[in-house]
Design a protein around this motif. Structure first.
Motif, short mmCIF file in Angstrom:
data_model
loop_
_atom_site.label_atom_id
_atom_site.label_comp_id
_atom_site.label_asym_id
_atom_site.label_seq_id
_atom_site.Cartn_x
_atom_site.Cartn_y
_atom_site.Cartn_z
N VAL A 159 -3.96 13.91 -8.09
CA VAL A 159 -2.69 13.49 -8.69
C VAL A 159 -2.56 14.11 -10.08
O VAL A 159 -3.53 14.63 -10.63
CB VAL A 159 -2.58 11.94 -8.79
N ASP A 160 -1.36 14.03 -10.64
CA ASP A 160 -1.12 14.54 -11.98
C ASP A 160 -1.70 13.60 -13.03
O ASP A 160 -1.77 12.38 -12.83
CB ASP A 160 0.38 14.68 -12.25
N VAL A 161 -2.06 14.18 -14.16
CA VAL A 161 -2.41 13.39 -15.33
C VAL A 161 -1.12 12.75 -15.83
O VAL A 161 -0.07 13.39 -15.84
CB VAL A 161 -3.02 14.29 -16.43
N ILE A 162 -1.20 11.47 -16.20
CA ILE A 162 -0.01 10.76 -16.69
C ILE A 162 -0.28 10.28 -18.11
O ILE A 162 -1.44 10.17 -18.52
CB ILE A 162 0.39 9.59 -15.76
N PRO A 163 0.77 9.99 -18.86
CA PRO A 163 0.58 9.54 -20.24
C PRO A 163 -0.21 8.23 -20.32
O PRO A 163 -0.09 7.35 -19.45
CB PRO A 163 2.00 9.33 -20.76
N VAL A 164 -1.00 8.11 -21.37
CA VAL A 164 -1.73 6.89 -21.69
C VAL A 164 -1.37 6.54 -23.13
O VAL A 164 -1.45 7.38 -24.01
CB VAL A 164 -3.26 7.08 -21.57
N ILE A 165 -0.97 5.29 -23.32
CA ILE A 165 -0.66 4.82 -24.67
C ILE A 165 -1.46 3.56 -24.95
O ILE A 165 -2.03 2.96 -24.03
CB ILE A 165 0.85 4.57 -24.87
N VAL A 166 -1.49 3.18 -26.21
CA VAL A 166 -2.21 1.99 -26.64
C VAL A 166 -1.20 0.98 -27.16
O VAL A 166 -0.31 1.33 -27.95
CB VAL A 166 -3.22 2.34 -27.75
N ALA A 201 -9.68 4.83 -15.26
CA ALA A 201 -10.07 5.01 -13.85
C ALA A 201 -9.32 4.02 -12.96
O ALA A 201 -8.77 4.38 -11.92
CB ALA A 201 -11.57 4.85 -13.69
N HIS A 202 -9.31 2.77 -13.37
CA HIS A 202 -8.67 1.70 -12.60
C HIS A 202 -7.17 1.97 -12.43
O HIS A 202 -6.64 1.93 -11.32
CB HIS A 202 -8.90 0.37 -13.32
N GLU A 203 -6.51 2.27 -13.53
CA GLU A 203 -5.05 2.48 -13.48
C GLU A 203 -4.69 3.80 -12.81
O GLU A 203 -3.66 3.88 -12.13
CB GLU A 203 -4.45 2.37 -14.88
N MET A 204 -5.53 4.82 -12.96
CA MET A 204 -5.28 6.07 -12.25
C MET A 204 -5.40 5.85 -10.74
O MET A 204 -4.70 6.50 -9.96
CB MET A 204 -6.23 7.18 -12.72
N ARG A 205 -6.28 4.95 -10.32
CA ARG A 205 -6.37 4.65 -8.89
C ARG A 205 -5.08 3.99 -8.41
O ARG A 205 -4.59 4.29 -7.32
CB ARG A 205 -7.59 3.76 -8.59
N HIS A 206 -4.51 3.10 -9.24
CA HIS A 206 -3.21 2.52 -8.87
C HIS A 206 -2.14 3.62 -8.80
O HIS A 206 -1.28 3.60 -7.92
CB HIS A 206 -2.78 1.44 -9.86
N HIS A 207 -2.22 4.56 -9.72
CA HIS A 207 -1.29 5.70 -9.70
C HIS A 207 -1.46 6.46 -8.39
O HIS A 207 -0.46 6.84 -7.76
CB HIS A 207 -1.56 6.60 -10.91
N TYR A 208 -2.67 6.68 -7.96
CA TYR A 208 -2.97 7.35 -6.69
C TYR A 208 -2.41 6.55 -5.50
O TYR A 208 -1.79 7.12 -4.60
CB TYR A 208 -4.48 7.53 -6.56
N VAL A 226 -10.65 12.56 -13.36
CA VAL A 226 -10.20 11.54 -12.39
C VAL A 226 -8.96 12.04 -11.64
O VAL A 226 -8.88 11.92 -10.41
CB VAL A 226 -9.91 10.20 -13.10
N ALA A 227 -8.00 12.59 -12.36
CA ALA A 227 -6.78 13.10 -11.72
C ALA A 227 -7.11 14.19 -10.71
O ALA A 227 -6.57 14.19 -9.59
CB ALA A 227 -5.81 13.62 -12.78
N ASN A 228 -7.99 15.09 -11.07
CA ASN A 228 -8.39 16.16 -10.14
C ASN A 228 -9.11 15.58 -8.94
O ASN A 228 -8.89 16.01 -7.80
CB ASN A 228 -9.27 17.19 -10.84
N TYR A 229 -9.97 14.60 -9.16
CA TYR A 229 -10.69 13.96 -8.07
C TYR A 229 -9.70 13.32 -7.08
O TYR A 229 -9.87 13.42 -5.87
CB TYR A 229 -11.65 12.90 -8.63
N LEU A 230 -8.68 12.67 -7.60
CA LEU A 230 -7.71 11.97 -6.77
C LEU A 230 -6.59 12.88 -6.25
O LEU A 230 -5.86 12.50 -5.34
CB LEU A 230 -7.08 10.81 -7.56
#
Length: 173
Positions: free
Chosen positions: A41-48, A82-89, A35-39
């Motif tokens: 943008v950089d990969v960002i941390p994901v936590i739970v 995917a959803h949150e990475m789009r917001h990041h984008y 997803v990051a490559n598609y957009l």
């Protein structure tokens, strides 16, 4: 320290539930990189964390939180990423003043959504009808289909139809 010892030590400090969450996040990393490559943008941390929503994007800190209730379902967790990475984008476009057909609209939507109360129905409706949210839902649906080959749908049929029109217009052209 071998892998078994590392796992035992980790579990002794943080518990088995946290170990399982981290294993799920590791499985999802390949998708997040895609997803990051598609957009672009950089990969960002994901936590739970134990949150009410499915997921959240913290724009100033640049990280994603996925709800504990979803982390063990790979597709649901991938939809969140995917959803949150789009917001990041979207934020990346705004912050770096990159030319994009929706930049100004995203910026307006973002400024309106900062004070939204996720517990108020009117605020939720306003947020869900914003372009930043429609765009994120559309990207989520599109990229899950591209990567996993799976159709997924928004629970509100009418909104799902709008998402489909948006995808057809902006992601397949």
């Amino acid at each position: 320290m071998n892998e078994k010892e590392l796992k035992e030590k980790f579990i002794s400090y943080f518990g088995e539930e946290k170990w399982n969450e981290e294993e799920q996040l590791t499985k999802l990393l390949k998708f997040q990189i895609y997803v990051a490559n598609y957009l672009g943008v950089d990969v960002i941390p994901v936590i739970v964390e134990d949150i009410v929503e499915d997921s959240r994007y913290y724009l100033k800190e640049a990280y994603i939180v996925i709800s504990k209730k979803l982390i063990n379902d790979e597709i649901e967790a991938a939809k969140c990423i995917a959803h949150e990475m789009r917001h990041h984008y979207q934020w990346y476009i705004i912050k770096n003043n990159i030319e994009h057909r929706f930049k100004d609209e995203w910026k307006k939507d973002l400024s309106k959504t900062i004070n939204i109360n996720p517990n108020l129905v009117d605020d939720i409706v306003k947020y869900d009808s914003s372009l930043i949210e429609l765009d994120a839902f559309a990207f989520q649906k599109y990229i899950i289909k591209e990567y996993y080959g799976l159709d997924n749908h928004h629970p509100i049929i009418e909104y799902d139809t709008i998402i489909d029109f948006y995808i057809e217009k902006y992601f397949y052209n």
